[in-house]
Scaffold this motif. Structure first.
Motif, PDB file in Angstrom:
ATOM      1  N   TRP A 265       0.702  -1.043  -0.087  1.00  0.00           N
ATOM      2  CA  TRP A 265      -0.148  -0.021   0.031  1.00  0.00           C
ATOM      3  C   TRP A 265       0.927   0.912  -0.054  1.00  0.00           C
ATOM      4  O   TRP A 265       1.836   1.320   0.699  1.00  0.00           O
ATOM      5  N   THR A 266       0.610   2.267  -0.909  1.00  0.00           N
ATOM      6  CA  THR A 266       1.299   3.313  -0.876  1.00  0.00           C
ATOM      7  C   THR A 266       0.407   4.537  -0.552  1.00  0.00           C
ATOM      8  O   THR A 266      -0.785   4.803  -0.861  1.00  0.00           O
ATOM      9  N   PRO A 267       0.946   5.220   0.669  1.00  0.00           N
ATOM     10  CA  PRO A 267      -0.140   6.249   1.360  1.00  0.00           C
ATOM     11  C   PRO A 267      -0.271   7.311   0.253  1.00  0.00           C
ATOM     12  O   PRO A 267       0.755   7.705  -0.767  1.00  0.00           O
ATOM     13  N   PRO A 268      -1.463   8.089   0.478  1.00  0.00           N
ATOM     14  CA  PRO A 268      -1.868   8.818  -0.923  1.00  0.00           C
ATOM     15  C   PRO A 268      -1.215  10.146  -0.473  1.00  0.00           C
ATOM     16  O   PRO A 268      -1.503  11.093  -1.008  1.00  0.00           O
ATOM     17  N   TRP A 269      -0.645  10.476   0.948  1.00  0.00           N
ATOM     18  CA  TRP A 269       0.040  11.705   1.267  1.00  0.00           C
ATOM     19  C   TRP A 269       1.412  11.829   1.045  1.00  0.00           C
ATOM     20  O   TRP A 269       2.049  10.655   1.159  1.00  0.00           O
ATOM     21  N   SER A 298     -17.795  12.541   9.289  1.00  0.00           N
ATOM     22  CA  SER A 298     -18.153  13.953   9.918  1.00  0.00           C
ATOM     23  C   SER A 298     -17.306  14.228  11.204  1.00  0.00           C
ATOM     24  O   SER A 298     -16.598  15.394  11.458  1.00  0.00           O
ATOM     25  N   ALA A 299     -16.840  13.231  11.815  1.00  0.00           N
ATOM     26  CA  ALA A 299     -16.131  13.523  13.147  1.00  0.00           C
ATOM     27  C   ALA A 299     -14.580  13.843  12.667  1.00  0.00           C
ATOM     28  O   ALA A 299     -14.058  14.767  13.190  1.00  0.00           O
ATOM     29  N   VAL A 300     -14.045  13.175  11.857  1.00  0.00           N
ATOM     30  CA  VAL A 300     -12.742  13.390  11.194  1.00  0.00           C
ATOM     31  C   VAL A 300     -12.849  14.770  10.929  1.00  0.00           C
ATOM     32  O   VAL A 300     -11.473  15.558  10.977  1.00  0.00           O
ATOM     33  N   GLY A 301     -13.511  15.105  10.100  1.00  0.00           N
ATOM     34  CA  GLY A 301     -13.573  16.531   9.424  1.00  0.00           C
ATOM     35  C   GLY A 301     -13.566  17.633  10.765  1.00  0.00           C
ATOM     36  O   GLY A 301     -13.304  18.779  10.166  1.00  0.00           O
ATOM     37  N   MET A 302     -13.848  17.314  11.795  1.00  0.00           N
ATOM     38  CA  MET A 302     -13.777  18.329  12.772  1.00  0.00           C
ATOM     39  C   MET A 302     -12.500  18.289  13.406  1.00  0.00           C
ATOM     40  O   MET A 302     -12.250  19.307  14.327  1.00  0.00           O
ATOM     41  N   LEU A 303     -11.571  17.436  13.077  1.00  0.00           N
ATOM     42  CA  LEU A 303     -10.135  17.617  13.684  1.00  0.00           C
ATOM     43  C   LEU A 303      -9.279  18.022  12.973  1.00  0.00           C
ATOM     44  O   LEU A 303      -9.065  17.836  11.762  1.00  0.00           O
ATOM     45  N   GLU A 304      -8.201  18.841  13.634  1.00  0.00           N
ATOM     46  CA  GLU A 304      -7.239  19.376  12.912  1.00  0.00           C
ATOM     47  C   GLU A 304      -5.788  18.557  13.247  1.00  0.00           C
ATOM     48  O   GLU A 304      -5.792  17.792  14.283  1.00  0.00           O
ATOM     49  N   GLY A 305      -5.031  18.458  12.121  1.00  0.00           N
ATOM     50  CA  GLY A 305      -3.735  17.709  12.403  1.00  0.00           C
ATOM     51  C   GLY A 305      -3.807  16.296  12.377  1.00  0.00           C
ATOM     52  O   GLY A 305      -3.065  15.376  12.937  1.00  0.00           O
ATOM     53  N   VAL A 306      -5.086  15.896  11.620  1.00  0.00           N
ATOM     54  CA  VAL A 306      -5.292  14.561  11.378  1.00  0.00           C
ATOM     55  C   VAL A 306      -5.751  14.207   9.891  1.00  0.00           C
ATOM     56  O   VAL A 306      -6.113  14.949   9.337  1.00  0.00           O
ATOM     57  N   GLN A 307      -5.116  13.201   9.726  1.00  0.00           N
ATOM     58  CA  GLN A 307      -5.327  12.577   8.169  1.00  0.00           C
ATOM     59  C   GLN A 307      -6.051  10.920   8.436  1.00  0.00           C
ATOM     60  O   GLN A 307      -5.521  10.192   9.306  1.00  0.00           O
ATOM     61  N   PRO A 324     -14.420  14.089   3.900  1.00  0.00           N
ATOM     62  CA  PRO A 324     -13.747  15.479   4.140  1.00  0.00           C
ATOM     63  C   PRO A 324     -12.507  15.676   3.784  1.00  0.00           C
ATOM     64  O   PRO A 324     -12.004  14.706   3.391  1.00  0.00           O
ATOM     65  N   PRO A 325     -11.901  16.890   3.567  1.00  0.00           N
ATOM     66  CA  PRO A 325     -10.569  17.164   3.061  1.00  0.00           C
ATOM     67  C   PRO A 325      -9.641  16.253   3.439  1.00  0.00           C
ATOM     68  O   PRO A 325      -8.665  16.153   2.829  1.00  0.00           O
ATOM     69  N   ASN A 326      -9.534  16.154   4.933  1.00  0.00           N
ATOM     70  CA  ASN A 326      -8.463  15.198   5.382  1.00  0.00           C
ATOM     71  C   ASN A 326      -8.820  13.783   5.695  1.00  0.00           C
ATOM     72  O   ASN A 326      -7.941  13.165   6.312  1.00  0.00           O
ATOM     73  N   ALA A 327      -9.688  13.240   4.728  1.00  0.00           N
ATOM     74  CA  ALA A 327      -9.777  11.683   4.745  1.00  0.00           C
ATOM     75  C   ALA A 327      -9.778  11.288   3.413  1.00  0.00           C
ATOM     76  O   ALA A 327     -10.019  11.942   2.280  1.00  0.00           O
ATOM     77  N   ARG A 328      -9.353  10.130   3.191  1.00  0.00           N
ATOM     78  CA  ARG A 328      -9.121   9.295   1.969  1.00  0.00           C
ATOM     79  C   ARG A 328     -10.125   8.127   2.080  1.00  0.00           C
ATOM     80  O   ARG A 328      -9.953   7.100   2.899  1.00  0.00           O
ATOM     81  N   LEU A 329     -10.972   7.837   1.134  1.00  0.00           N
ATOM     82  CA  LEU A 329     -11.841   6.759   1.221  1.00  0.00           C
ATOM     83  C   LEU A 329     -11.328   5.492   0.246  1.00  0.00           C
ATOM     84  O   LEU A 329     -10.828   5.875  -0.889  1.00  0.00           O
ATOM     85  N   GLU A 330     -11.204   4.367   0.495  1.00  0.00           N
ATOM     86  CA  GLU A 330     -10.770   3.338  -0.141  1.00  0.00           C
ATOM     87  C   GLU A 330     -11.885   2.060   0.030  1.00  0.00           C
ATOM     88  O   GLU A 330     -12.415   1.936   1.225  1.00  0.00           O
ATOM     89  N   ARG A 331     -11.812   1.072  -1.009  1.00  0.00           N
ATOM     90  CA  ARG A 331     -12.561   0.139  -0.819  1.00  0.00           C
ATOM     91  C   ARG A 331     -11.778  -1.220   0.128  1.00  0.00           C
ATOM     92  O   ARG A 331     -12.384  -1.671   1.068  1.00  0.00           O
TER      93      ARG A 331
END
Length: 443
Positions: A265-269, A298-307, A324-331
């Motif tokens: 797995w290659t991290p997307p960041w 929604s909870a993750v979108g409320m957090l700063e400094g988190v991916q 949210p902008p700080n999350a990546r969806l994968e199957r």
């Protein structure tokens, strides 16, 4: 040493977490040179999952000959009465799922007949069955063949000093806690005796075996009950002097894929991204988790400094979610590739996911919904390895729990301690196969 090759007949049903824990054990038996046949049947719960080609393929890759269960003409759940409450029309909320679990034993006659026929067709030295298939274990008993039960949850059977299975209660504190557990154990035994035992005794009668008085007594009649959870994970009272002599905690197999190494797995960041990584992974089966997943996002979108890396699995449609902008969806992403980099994980608390997180010292936010999930969450909380919330909490509560496990060092320390204790117990699939070989050696 056991005879090699011994003839082993396995029995499994189509599910989710049960297979991920049992298949590595079967693969280890085949790798040791045993002649392995595995009878496969459909799901025994109301989801009615058909036995999939993927399961057949994985068993074949593991070195097993696959035998299909001859399914009954009428589905066992179709002819059964509706699930009933405990007293009149009422049942404590903590035990409302117990009747549905007990009713899985309505499959006992079909499995007893199928395994008995297969043993007559091709004898075996040992039967290794999912512990939720007591009919298969009864067929082994009737044929005079030792049985081994593989338990993919902490033990269901009530035990002194251990809270009853299901509610996810913590160990009792004081007299009131002990009274709570006694009443809960009585409720659990009544439900299983009423909704599960009659079908099992019907199967035993057809096999010309005497009926049992207790719903869990079939487990006393097998050579081993191998709990696919570590002793350090379960509550200490379970391992005391009153524990059944045939019970062994062997640990939770952690392999992502028994057929080979997990894919990379290659991290997307970018590598320079220093935000803390959170893994969000709910069940691979449909368990009504879509709304919970939306609240997690929604909870993750409320957090700063988190991916956040969010794995949806086959049960959720990727198109129905917006990250949210700080999350990546994968199957799918193999947990073994993500957890070494993770600072926390959010999970429904399937045993496999919990064990993998703890193996990497990753603290957990537990959101259990059903089955063994509340029990696993209770053991995480009891060891200080994470926090537990109900599955219907709002996003703000999930975000606050995530902040705590990320910021408060005692949670990571608790997860690391528990993970280290589990690691010291040894390789789970190897330990399970060693126990099975010990049974074979005694024949």
């Amino acid at each position: 040493m056991s005879r090699s090759p011994a003839r082993i007949l396995g029995a499994v049903f189509q599910g989710g977490g049960n297979l991920e824990l049992i298949l590595p054990v079967l693969a280890e038996l085949a790798a040791r040179g045993h002649s392995l046949r595995v009878m496969v049947g459909p799901g025994i719960r109301r989801s009615r999952l058909p036995a999939s080609p993927g399961l057949h393929r994985r068993l074949a890759q593991a070195g097993a000959e696959v035998v299909a269960l001859s399914e009954p003409a009428a589905h066992p759940l179709d002819s059964a009465p509706s699930a009933r409450a405990l007293f009149g029309g009422w049942a404590p909320g903590a035990f409302r799922g117990a009747s549905a679990e007990a009713r899985t034993w309505l499959w006992a006659p079909a499995w007893a007949e199928g395994v008995a026929m297969e043993l007559r067709r091709a004898p075996a030295d040992l039967v290794v069955a999912d512990f939720m298939l007591p009919g298969a274990l009864a067929a082994a008993e009737a044929a005079g063949v030792p049985g081994v039960a593989l338990a993919h949850t902490v033990p269901i059977r009530p035990a002194p000093g251990v809270p009853p299975y299901g509610p996810g209660w913590l160990p009792p504190a004081g007299a009131l806690g002990a009274l709570r557990d006694l009443l809960g154990q009585a409720a659990l035994e009544r439900i299983w005796r009423r909704d599960g035992l009659p079908a099992l005794n019907m199967a035993r009668t057809a096999l010309r075996l005497p009926p049992l008085r207790g719903a869990f007594d079939q487990l006393d009649r097998v050579a081993r009950v191998l709990v696919l959870a570590g002793a350090a994970f379960d509550f200490p009272a379970r391992r005391g002097a009153d524990a059944p002599a045939n019970l062994r905690h062997v640990g939770t197999p952690l392999g992502d894929d028994i057929a080979g190494a997990a894919p990379a797995w290659t991290p997307p960041w970018p590598l320079s991204d220093d935000r803390r990584l959170v893994l969000i992974s709910l069940s691979t089966l449909a368990q009504g988790q879509e709304g919970l997943m939306r609240r997690c996002l929604s909870a993750v979108g409320m957090l700063e400094g988190v991916q956040a890396l969010v794995t949806l699995g086959p049960a959720l449609d990727l198109a129905r979610f917006r990250a949210p902008p700080n999350a990546r969806l994968e199957r799918f992403v193999p947990h073994a590739a993500v957890l070494p980099k993770a600072s926390a994980a959010v999970t429904q608390c399937g045993l496999g996911t919990v064990a993998k997180a703890l193996a990497h010292g990753v603290p957990l936010v537990c959101l259990p919904l059903l089955g063994d999930q509340p029990e696993n969450a209770a053991r995480v909380v009891a060891r200080g390895a994470g926090l537990r919330l109900s599955g219907d909490v709002p996003p703000g509560r999930i975000a606050e729990a995530l902040r705590r496990v990320l910021v408060e060092p005692e949670f990571r320390a608790g997860a690391a301690r528990l993970g280290a204790s589990l690691s010291e117990e040894g390789h789970p699939a190897t330990r399970a196969a060693d126990e099975i070989d010990a049974v074979l050696s005694s024949l």
